[in-house]
Scaffold this active site. Structure first.
Site, mmCIF file in Angstrom:
data_model
loop_
_atom_site.group_PDB
_atom_site.id
_atom_site.type_symbol
_atom_site.label_atom_id
_atom_site.label_comp_id
_atom_site.label_asym_id
_atom_site.label_seq_id
_atom_site.Cartn_x
_atom_site.Cartn_y
_atom_site.Cartn_z
ATOM 1 N N HIS A 153 18.699 45.380 -10.894
ATOM 2 C CA HIS A 153 17.880 45.384 -9.674
ATOM 3 C C HIS A 153 16.610 46.182 -9.984
ATOM 4 O O HIS A 153 16.645 47.100 -10.807
ATOM 5 C CB HIS A 153 18.700 46.089 -8.583
ATOM 6 C CG HIS A 153 18.118 46.090 -7.214
ATOM 7 N ND1 HIS A 153 17.070 46.908 -6.849
ATOM 8 C CD2 HIS A 153 18.456 45.407 -6.091
ATOM 9 C CE1 HIS A 153 16.786 46.721 -5.570
ATOM 10 N NE2 HIS A 153 17.610 45.811 -5.083
ATOM 11 N N ASP B 288 24.680 52.178 -11.858
ATOM 12 C CA ASP B 288 24.269 51.752 -10.525
ATOM 13 C C ASP B 288 25.474 51.055 -9.888
ATOM 14 O O ASP B 288 25.804 49.915 -10.226
ATOM 15 C CB ASP B 288 23.072 50.790 -10.661
ATOM 16 C CG ASP B 288 22.651 50.190 -9.326
ATOM 17 O OD1 ASP B 288 23.369 50.379 -8.328
ATOM 18 O OD2 ASP B 288 21.609 49.515 -9.295
ATOM 19 N N GLN C 84 26.606 47.724 -5.855
ATOM 20 C CA GLN C 84 27.355 46.510 -5.491
ATOM 21 C C GLN C 84 28.855 46.658 -5.748
ATOM 22 O O GLN C 84 29.612 45.715 -5.543
ATOM 23 C CB GLN C 84 26.815 45.300 -6.267
ATOM 24 C CG GLN C 84 25.424 44.881 -5.857
ATOM 25 C CD GLN C 84 25.343 44.405 -4.402
ATOM 26 O OE1 GLN C 84 26.310 43.923 -3.833
ATOM 27 N NE2 GLN C 84 24.180 44.558 -3.798
ATOM 28 N N LYS D 155 25.795 49.721 2.030
ATOM 29 C CA LYS D 155 26.474 48.566 1.432
ATOM 30 C C LYS D 155 27.994 48.744 1.438
ATOM 31 O O LYS D 155 28.727 47.911 0.908
ATOM 32 C CB LYS D 155 25.983 48.358 -0.001
ATOM 33 C CG LYS D 155 24.522 47.888 -0.061
ATOM 34 C CD LYS D 155 24.099 47.625 -1.474
ATOM 35 C CE LYS D 155 22.602 47.559 -1.643
ATOM 36 N NZ LYS D 155 22.007 46.298 -1.223
ATOM 37 N N CYS E 161 15.269 41.193 -5.659
ATOM 38 C CA CYS E 161 14.706 42.358 -6.367
ATOM 39 C C CYS E 161 15.109 42.340 -7.838
ATOM 40 O O CYS E 161 15.507 43.368 -8.406
ATOM 41 C CB CYS E 161 15.163 43.671 -5.731
ATOM 42 S SG CYS E 161 14.567 43.889 -4.062
HETATM 43 N N1 PMP Z 1 20.954 48.410 -7.109
HETATM 44 C C1 PMP Z 1 21.623 47.332 -6.710
HETATM 45 C C2 PMP Z 1 22.554 46.655 -7.674
HETATM 46 C C3 PMP Z 1 21.467 46.858 -5.406
HETATM 47 O O1 PMP Z 1 22.140 45.778 -5.013
HETATM 48 C C4 PMP Z 1 20.581 47.528 -4.531
HETATM 49 C C5 PMP Z 1 20.335 47.015 -3.132
HETATM 50 N N2 PMP Z 1 20.139 45.638 -3.051
HETATM 51 C C6 PMP Z 1 19.918 48.654 -5.003
HETATM 52 C C7 PMP Z 1 20.118 49.072 -6.288
HETATM 53 C C8 PMP Z 1 18.983 49.438 -4.115
HETATM 54 O O2 PMP Z 1 19.693 49.986 -3.050
HETATM 55 P P1 PMP Z 1 18.929 50.664 -1.821
HETATM 56 O O3 PMP Z 1 17.910 49.671 -1.369
HETATM 57 O O4 PMP Z 1 20.015 50.887 -0.820
HETATM 58 O O5 PMP Z 1 18.330 51.922 -2.322
#
Ligand code: PMP
Length: 405
Positions: free
Chosen positions: A122, A198, A201, A224, A361
């Site tokens: 991401h 990270d 997910q 999430k 993203c």
């Molecule tokens: N890493 C991953 C794998 C994600 O799915 C997301 C959110 N889509 C993020 C980072 C960023 O998370 P946040 O927008 O809650 O900071």
């Protein structure tokens, strides 16, 4: 402990809604999950019985708020099996957690050092490292994982004596594949790199054990995993947190201040400047309890079964390209060549089905897949088989209508 999605959904008031005159089918869970009544109640209870600033006041309400705030830290530490609650730093989400590490480790990077990420990241686990590389002269390297999450045979050469930081997602948000995280962490540790996982997910689906993973940092967002938005976690091993330069300074993170000097506070407070998101933190306790009260094995099996159902329904349709794996995922990410994913999304929305169309993203990953966007249906514990079926039916309807244009 029996697991029944239909019973569980009754705990989520928002799922009773209609959207565009159709029953809401919420399949955008990888973006954010809905909140159970227990989390909503915890927020209301905080504001009606305990609202005060934490750690500062010496009065009844402040003591109550502080006790609940620190209890949440213990709860989250237990939830991810951290050895101590001091290893849990509150942030506003995964993005902030990664930025705190990327800025906090800036002192240890010099030209020729390498920061290693994977091709499934991401942007939150890419841009902070890229910018850190720009600032320090270090090199950003990308370990090419296949879209199945497999690594190439000669991956070892990516881990070398220059690798200072290895940052990797546990599960791709865009296509739902798992990375071979433990093997990659072992390779990173062999070259003595800092390691960051990270887990954005992963936390809602899989029990997380940070001691078993043995990474230096593990980051995730509350929103999430059924908790409120605006709260997240930076877990770190003590030695790793200890060496982070505090990025934000101000109140709460200090012990003593003069005009000429500041003595920083101990962990975890040293990395938590200012008034925190107290309600979000308290919501985390309720979200962890909610998840811990489920049969986690049955829950993930259910979520995977829904994704598998969709995969099997669509896999033989020659107009659909599926990018997610057939098994071991809670996501189905796809495209329909010739029809823009935003148009598909618009039709699904008009029928009450909420999914996500876009690059998720993850621009470099989209480029690797040869598309600019995908349509992603992502499942949570409260989704049902009839919702999975409805997604397939409405998608096929959309293809029929939009394909003729
Ligand atoms: N890493 C991953 C794998 C994600 O799915 C997301 C959110 N889509 C993020 C980072 C960023 O998370 P946040 O927008 O809650 O900071």
């Amino acid at each position: 402990m029996a697991f029944d999605a239909n019973t569980l959904r009754a705990q989520f008031p928002i799922l009773q809604l209609e959207a565009n005159d159709h029953p809401l089918v919420y399949l955008d869970n990888a973006a954010t999950t809905q909140k159970p009544q227990a989390v909503l109640d915890a927020l209301m209870a905080y504001y009606t019985t305990s609202n005060a600033n934490v750690h500062r006041g010496a009065h009844y309400l402040s003591d109550r708020a502080t006790a609940q705030f620190e209890h949440a830290r213990d709860r989250v530490a237990r939830f991810i099996n951290a050895a101590d609650s001091d290893h849990v730093i509150w942030t506003k989400g995964t993005t902030e957690s990664i930025n705190l590490v990327a800025y906090g480790l800036e002192w240890c990077l010099k030209p020729d050092d390498e920061i290693l990420i994977t091709s499934l990241e991401h942007h939150a686990n890419l841009v902070p490292w890229q910018q850190l590389a720009f600032r320090t002269g270090a090199r950003l390297r990308v370990l090419p994982l296949t879209s199945k999450g497999e690594w190439e045979p000669e991956y070892e050469r990516y881990f070398n004596e220059h690798t200072r930081i290895f940052a990797c997602t546990q599960i791709s948000n865009a296509i739902g594949v798992k990375t071979p995280i433990k093997e990659m962490l072992a390779a990173a540790k062999a070259v003595k790199a800092f390691t960051l996982v990270d887990g954005a997910q992963a936390v809602a689906h899989y029990p997380v054990d940070v001691q078993d993973l043995d990474c230096d940092f593990y980051v995730f967002s509350g929103h999430k995993m059924y908790a409120p938005t605006g709260i997240g976690v930076l877990y770190g091993k003590p030695h790793a947190l200890e060496v982070l330069t505090p990025v934000q300074t101000g109140g709460e993170m200090v012990r003593h201040v003069t005009y000429n000097s500041t003595e920083f506070n101990v962990l975890p407070y040293r990395l938590e400047a200012g008034t925190p998101n107290i309600e979000g933190v308290i919501g985390m306790t309720a979200a962890c309890d909610f998840l811990a009260n489920q049969d986690r094995t049955a829950m993930i099996e259910w979520e995977q079964k829904l994704a598998r159902y969709v995969y099997d329904e669509l896999k033989f349709n020659t107009s659909i390209e599926i990018y997610s794996p057939a098994v071991d995922t809670t996501v189905v990410s796809l495209s329909v060549p010739g029809i823009h994913t935003l148009d598909l999304n618009g039709y699904l929305d008009s029928q009450g089905v909420a999914v996500r169309a876009g690059s998720h993203c993850a621009h470099p990953l989209m480029a690797q897949l040869g598309v600019s966007s995908t349509l992603r249906a992502s499942f949570a514990c409260y989704n049902t088989l009839s919702e999975a079926r409805r997604f397939c039916d409405v998608l096929l309807e959309a293809i029929e209508i939009l394909g003729d244009d």
